[in-house]
Design a protein around this motif. Structure first.
Motif, short mmCIF file in Angstrom:
data_model
loop_
_atom_site.label_atom_id
_atom_site.label_comp_id
_atom_site.label_asym_id
_atom_site.label_seq_id
_atom_site.Cartn_x
_atom_site.Cartn_y
_atom_site.Cartn_z
N LEU A 113 69.42 -45.57 -8.68
CA LEU A 113 68.42 -46.90 -8.66
C LEU A 113 67.72 -46.56 -10.21
O LEU A 113 67.67 -47.73 -10.80
N VAL A 114 67.44 -45.63 -10.67
CA VAL A 114 66.47 -45.36 -11.84
C VAL A 114 67.37 -45.66 -13.01
O VAL A 114 67.04 -46.39 -13.83
N ALA A 115 68.78 -45.12 -13.02
CA ALA A 115 69.70 -45.30 -13.86
C ALA A 115 70.30 -46.44 -14.14
O ALA A 115 70.50 -46.97 -15.17
N THR A 116 70.51 -47.24 -13.06
CA THR A 116 71.00 -48.69 -13.12
C THR A 116 70.35 -49.83 -12.81
O THR A 116 70.60 -51.05 -12.95
N GLY A 117 69.25 -49.76 -11.94
CA GLY A 117 68.42 -50.70 -11.40
C GLY A 117 69.07 -51.26 -10.11
O GLY A 117 68.60 -52.40 -9.74
N TRP A 118 69.92 -50.34 -9.51
CA TRP A 118 70.43 -50.99 -8.47
C TRP A 118 70.86 -49.89 -7.22
O TRP A 118 71.31 -48.63 -7.34
N ILE A 119 70.75 -50.54 -5.95
CA ILE A 119 71.39 -49.75 -4.85
C ILE A 119 71.90 -50.87 -4.02
O ILE A 119 71.11 -51.77 -3.90
N SER A 120 72.94 -50.41 -3.43
CA SER A 120 73.45 -51.26 -2.34
C SER A 120 72.50 -51.45 -1.33
O SER A 120 71.52 -50.79 -1.04
N ASN A 121 72.87 -52.66 -0.11
CA ASN A 121 72.00 -52.91 0.74
C ASN A 121 71.68 -51.54 1.85
O ASN A 121 70.71 -51.29 2.33
N ARG A 122 73.11 -51.09 2.08
CA ARG A 122 73.05 -50.04 3.06
C ARG A 122 72.06 -48.81 2.17
O ARG A 122 71.55 -47.93 2.89
N GLY A 123 72.47 -48.62 0.90
CA GLY A 123 71.69 -47.41 0.24
C GLY A 123 70.27 -47.86 0.38
O GLY A 123 69.61 -46.75 0.58
N ARG A 124 69.80 -48.98 0.30
CA ARG A 124 68.39 -49.16 0.34
C ARG A 124 67.80 -48.92 1.75
O ARG A 124 66.74 -48.23 1.77
N GLN A 125 68.61 -49.19 2.51
CA GLN A 125 67.88 -48.87 3.98
C GLN A 125 67.99 -47.33 4.19
O GLN A 125 67.24 -46.76 4.89
N CYS A 137 79.44 -50.73 0.60
CA CYS A 137 79.98 -49.59 -0.63
C CYS A 137 78.70 -49.33 -1.62
O CYS A 137 77.94 -50.00 -1.92
N LEU A 138 78.58 -47.98 -1.71
CA LEU A 138 77.48 -47.61 -2.43
C LEU A 138 77.39 -47.84 -3.97
O LEU A 138 76.51 -47.97 -4.55
N ASP A 139 78.60 -47.99 -4.51
CA ASP A 139 78.69 -48.48 -6.03
C ASP A 139 78.79 -50.02 -6.04
O ASP A 139 79.35 -50.76 -5.28
N GLY A 140 78.04 -50.48 -7.00
CA GLY A 140 77.73 -51.83 -7.20
C GLY A 140 78.69 -52.84 -7.21
O GLY A 140 78.56 -53.92 -6.69
#
Length: 434
Positions: A328-340, A221-224
């Motif tokens: 990423l810039v707003a929260t410091g996070w991307i899901s594993n799939r989002g990073r790929q 899921c794209l949201d953390g």
């Protein structure tokens, strides 16, 4: 004997072998040094959310130490310069720390050792298995994940250590509280640093909500907080240890049930373990365009700043990628799939050097650690642990699978004006590394 313990990525009292080894000291100085930028790329440093999470973790550690009559000295500066001065000023007889994989980290440790006139001891930490537990020498570490997993997943894991009930007293000096960061947690990912918060999230995900039972289905899921465990930020700076997480999963399986999803969280911990030992073995090769022994493939030999700037700011022609970079810039996070997905775009669609993408992730990710970040980027670029030679994601297909209604793209304003194409100079042509 007066000792100094240098905290690195082990910002916790529980399951901390290095801290435990200092219990026989007459006096104990506990130190943390804020990270120094890597010299090779000016993209690094810490983004606002990553700095906030670190500061909160240090504040939490200070509070936990205060309950035991101790404190944490937080300083800026290079370890090889700062620590010898502390050893001299406070008559320290021995220095200890926990290991952090990475070329610069190793160089720093070696330089510090050469400048100290007292012993420097390095205690294992932040891995599922100690180096001596591995069924192979580091030089014989399997090149790919699957044979590594098959060799280690049935090894007996040592139990997590309890927090110490007391600690030796600190020297007489003026300690300062860690000042708060200038930014607050983003409402899309309102998590805070510190061991207490990490343990709370672990209990919530595994025992309270039992979200672990569907983890394999929801982890992309794209949201953390919609499916991922989001434990990685606390694991990255050591507010949680991987043994504590694995032990919680085993306890849940024994008390309730086990399924493919409970196994999958352990599976992801093994990936983290794999990248840790690879970073130790690969050393400086972790930062090379193509590590020694890697596949021969086309690589761009120069850097296109306009395309890179568009990728960093979320202004490319790919709405899903834009949304992910803005998240990423707003929260410091991307899901594993989002990073790929974001990494594949930079490497394949934009044709850029993967290391600049890794450096931007290093700047912003709450859960940045050198081994997992650079190891995963190598994996996508096809110069690391992927036996298939890299991953090229179909961005349209990924959007249809993971954001079919465009809700995520809309939330993070991923639809941006189409940008003009840039003409590539002759100097930008790709080269085949030998």
């Amino acid at each position: 004997m007066r000792k100094l313990y240098w905290f690195q990525n082990d910002l916790r009292l529980s399951d901390n072998p290095g801290l435990r080894a200092q219990m026989d000291a007459e006096g104990l100085l506990l130190v943390y040094l804020l990270p120094v930028n890597r010299p090779w790329c000016n993209t690094t440093g810490m983004g606002g959310q990553r700095e906030r999470f670190l500061r909160e973790s240090l504040q939490s550690l200070q509070q936990s130490l205060s309950a035991l009559g101790q404190n944490l000295l937080v300083l800026e500066g290079s370890p090889e310069l700062v620590i010898p001065d502390l050893v001299r000023d406070y008559s320290i007889d021995a220095v200890a720390t926990s290991p952090v994989p990475g070329y610069y980290e190793r160089k720093t440790l070696n330089l510090l050792r050469s400048r100290l006139k007292v012993p420097l001891l390095v205690h294992g930490s932040n891995t599922l298995f100690d180096r001596g537990d591995l069924p192979f020498a580091l030089t014989d570490l399997p090149r790919h994940f699957t044979p590594f997993r098959q060799a280690v997943e049935n090894l007996q894991m040592r139990p997590a250590l309890a927090s110490p009930a007391s600690l030796p007293p600190p020297p007489a000096l003026r300690f300062h509280s860690v000042p708060p960061a200038p930014v607050k947690p983003h409402t899309a990912l309102p998590i805070r640093g510190g061991s207490e918060n990490g343990h709370r999230r672990l209990r919530q995900f595994v025992f309270d909500e039992k979200s672990i039972l569907v983890y394999k289905q929801t982890r992309n899921c794209l949201d953390g907080l919609d499916g991922s465990s989001t434990l990685s930020p606390w694991l990255a700076n050591g507010s949680l240890s991987p043994r504590e997480v694995a032990q919680a999963v085993r306890e849940f399986e024994a008390a309730h049930t086990s399924n493919e999803s409970t196994y999958w969280l352990l599976f992801e911990l093994l990936w983290r373990e794999f990248f840790h030992w690879h970073a130790l073995r690969d050393d400086v090769s972790l930062f090379r365009l193509r590590p020694a022994g890697g596949r021969k493939r086309l690589h761009n030999c120069t850097f296109e700043p306009r395309s890179y700037a568009r990728w960093c700011s979320g202004s490319t022609d790919y709405p899903l990628v834009n949304a992910l970079m803005r998240q990423l810039v707003a929260t410091g996070w991307i899901s594993n799939r989002g990073r790929q997905i974001a990494a594949s775009c930079l490497v394949n669609e934009l044709g850029l050097d993967w290391r600049y993408g890794a450096a931007f992730f290093e700047k912003h990710l709450l859960d940045y650690d050198v081994a997992s970040n650079y190891g995963n980027w190598q994996y996508i670029a096809g110069v690391g642990a992927d036996p298939r030679g890299g991953r090229h994601f179909n961005l349209e297909k990924q959007a249809q699978e993971h954001d079919p209604k465009g809700i995520f793209v809309e939330k993070w304003q991923g639809r941006q004006p189409i940008q003009p194409e840039f003409v590539t100079d002759a100097a930008d042509w790709p080269i085949l590394e030998e």
